[in-house]
Scaffold this motif. Sequence first.
Motif, short mmCIF file in Angstrom:
data_model
loop_
_atom_site.label_atom_id
_atom_site.label_comp_id
_atom_site.label_asym_id
_atom_site.label_seq_id
_atom_site.Cartn_x
_atom_site.Cartn_y
_atom_site.Cartn_z
N LEU A 1 0.85 -1.25 -0.05
CA LEU A 1 0.06 -0.09 -0.20
C LEU A 1 0.83 1.23 0.16
N THR A 2 2.08 1.08 0.62
CA THR A 2 2.98 2.36 0.59
C THR A 2 3.52 2.62 -0.82
N SER A 3 3.97 1.70 -1.46
CA SER A 3 4.60 1.87 -2.69
C SER A 3 3.61 2.22 -3.68
N GLU A 4 2.61 1.39 -3.55
CA GLU A 4 1.47 1.92 -4.60
C GLU A 4 1.18 3.22 -4.42
N ALA A 5 0.98 3.70 -3.07
CA ALA A 5 0.42 5.22 -3.17
C ALA A 5 1.52 6.09 -3.58
N GLY A 6 2.95 5.89 -3.55
CA GLY A 6 3.91 6.40 -4.09
C GLY A 6 3.93 6.75 -5.45
N LEU A 7 3.58 5.39 -6.18
CA LEU A 7 3.81 5.37 -7.53
C LEU A 7 2.67 5.56 -8.49
N ASN A 8 1.51 5.49 -7.80
CA ASN A 8 0.35 5.16 -8.92
C ASN A 8 -0.37 6.73 -9.42
N ASP A 9 0.72 7.93 -8.94
CA ASP A 9 0.56 9.08 -9.72
C ASP A 9 0.83 8.95 -11.11
N GLY A 10 1.91 8.10 -11.32
CA GLY A 10 2.34 7.98 -12.73
C GLY A 10 1.32 7.39 -13.71
N LEU A 11 0.44 6.52 -13.18
CA LEU A 11 -0.59 6.00 -13.82
C LEU A 11 -1.84 6.89 -13.88
N ALA A 12 -2.18 7.62 -12.75
CA ALA A 12 -3.28 8.30 -12.65
C ALA A 12 -3.35 9.60 -13.56
N PHE A 13 -2.21 10.47 -13.53
CA PHE A 13 -1.89 11.77 -14.27
C PHE A 13 -2.25 11.57 -15.78
N PRO A 14 -1.58 10.70 -16.53
CA PRO A 14 -2.00 10.53 -17.82
C PRO A 14 -3.51 10.30 -18.06
N PHE A 15 -4.13 9.74 -17.04
CA PHE A 15 -5.77 9.67 -17.35
C PHE A 15 -6.40 11.10 -17.13
N VAL A 16 -5.79 11.67 -16.24
CA VAL A 16 -6.31 13.21 -16.01
C VAL A 16 -6.26 14.15 -17.10
N HIS A 17 -4.96 13.99 -17.64
CA HIS A 17 -4.56 14.66 -18.88
C HIS A 17 -5.50 14.05 -20.17
N LEU A 18 -5.77 13.03 -20.17
CA LEU A 18 -6.68 12.48 -21.32
C LEU A 18 -7.96 13.19 -21.03
N ALA A 19 -8.50 13.36 -19.85
CA ALA A 19 -9.97 13.81 -19.54
C ALA A 19 -9.83 15.39 -19.87
N ILE A 20 -8.78 16.07 -19.30
CA ILE A 20 -8.57 17.30 -19.87
C ILE A 20 -8.62 17.66 -21.41
N ALA A 21 -7.66 16.78 -22.02
CA ALA A 21 -7.79 16.83 -23.56
C ALA A 21 -9.08 16.86 -24.25
N LEU A 22 -9.96 15.68 -23.82
CA LEU A 22 -11.13 15.50 -24.39
C LEU A 22 -12.02 16.67 -24.11
N ALA A 23 -11.94 17.20 -22.94
CA ALA A 23 -12.84 18.20 -22.60
C ALA A 23 -12.53 19.52 -23.41
N LEU A 24 -11.24 19.67 -23.79
CA LEU A 24 -10.87 21.02 -24.63
C LEU A 24 -11.40 20.77 -25.98
#
Length: 429
Positions: free
Chosen positions: A159-182
Amino acid sequence: MPDPYILVLFLVGALIALVAWLPLVFRRAPLSLPIVCVGLGAVLFSLPQVGFDPLPQSHPEITERLTEFVVIIALMGAGLKIDRIFNLGRWGVTWRLLGVTMTLSIAAIALLGYGVLGLGVAGAILLAGSLAPTDPVLASDIQVGAPRQGREDEVRFGLTSEAGLNDGLAFPFVHLAIALALVASGEKGEWFAEWLTVNVLWETGAGLVVGWLIGWLFGWLTFTIPVSTRLAATRDGFIVLAATFISYSVTEMLHCYGFLAVFITALAFRHADRDHDFHIEMHDFIEQIERMAMMVVLVLFGGALASGLLAPLRPLDMAVACAIVLVVRPLAGMAGFIGWKAPLREKMILSFFGIRGVGSFYYLAYGLNAAPFEGGDRLWALVGLICLMSILLHGVTVTPVMRWFDRREGRDPDAGEGAAALAGRGASS
């Protein structure tokens, strides 16, 4: 009525005292500090004398920056306290949580958002990207202990290592949402090539490299150069704060993922001299800042709840929120552990404790500030409800579950952290 400034000083002092004292009280109790902070915020902002509006929609930039600060502090603390040397094989539980569990969670939440809640494609993906990562801030109660404490089982490490590294997977999807909204708003045309090459490949890869380089540099300055000039001689915890800020700011200036870089910086910093006592001092310092910052965010979150954050919710939203917390993460977690040779209790705990919190607030604030999304208030209500459910459910269950788990593993759950730390030091010397 006292002077407002004096009253604020009193309230801040009382909250700081509670932050220092309550963890001792709750060590065996089915209650957590985040629950108390949210409750205090709800009570405080229900008073008619308090005229401040704590709704995140009213202060979008402040919300983004405040939650951003808390997350980077938590990521540095999480990286410093991991004793396990980075190794692809030994970090197998991490890759399962990221590659399978989190990917399935993003897909399931996006489908629920689009197909059940009627959110647009961009809004559903933003919701999924915001809610899929395990929060490095609120998950601290179930993470590994301080450096060299000797309590790094697969559950806490995973759970510690997941919480530390999962931003590398979450942020691309946040940017995907931003791109689609634009694209939907007509502000952007071709988007896929830029998203894949910049948001996925460059920002992730460069974040890893820059984070490692800065961690190596601080490790060299702290532990390797001549004794009289090395930073460890200062015994000053502010060094770790400097490493956090420099890692994040340099990476962001290079348009890479700063969250990922900060965690990698912490891992590289720790690797420079794994057994040095200065790591304990730096961890204790950054943990105190993290608890204070977390307290502020959660008190404001409680105030936002009291001010109507959840008002836009519909009955179907509540049903989907329950499904995300109680069904999506647990099932995705168990799917990720298919074929993994570990006791069932470990798989169940890892699957259940996908805690949502401050990180989700940041991702949503970041997305809504970057592009026009329909139903922003409803998205805030959904994320707020799911984070509240996670704070309550996981906060109440984490202590009894982990005490039960420690007993089954042959450990004394009442063993003091100081004794464990001394034991760890003796074993490494």
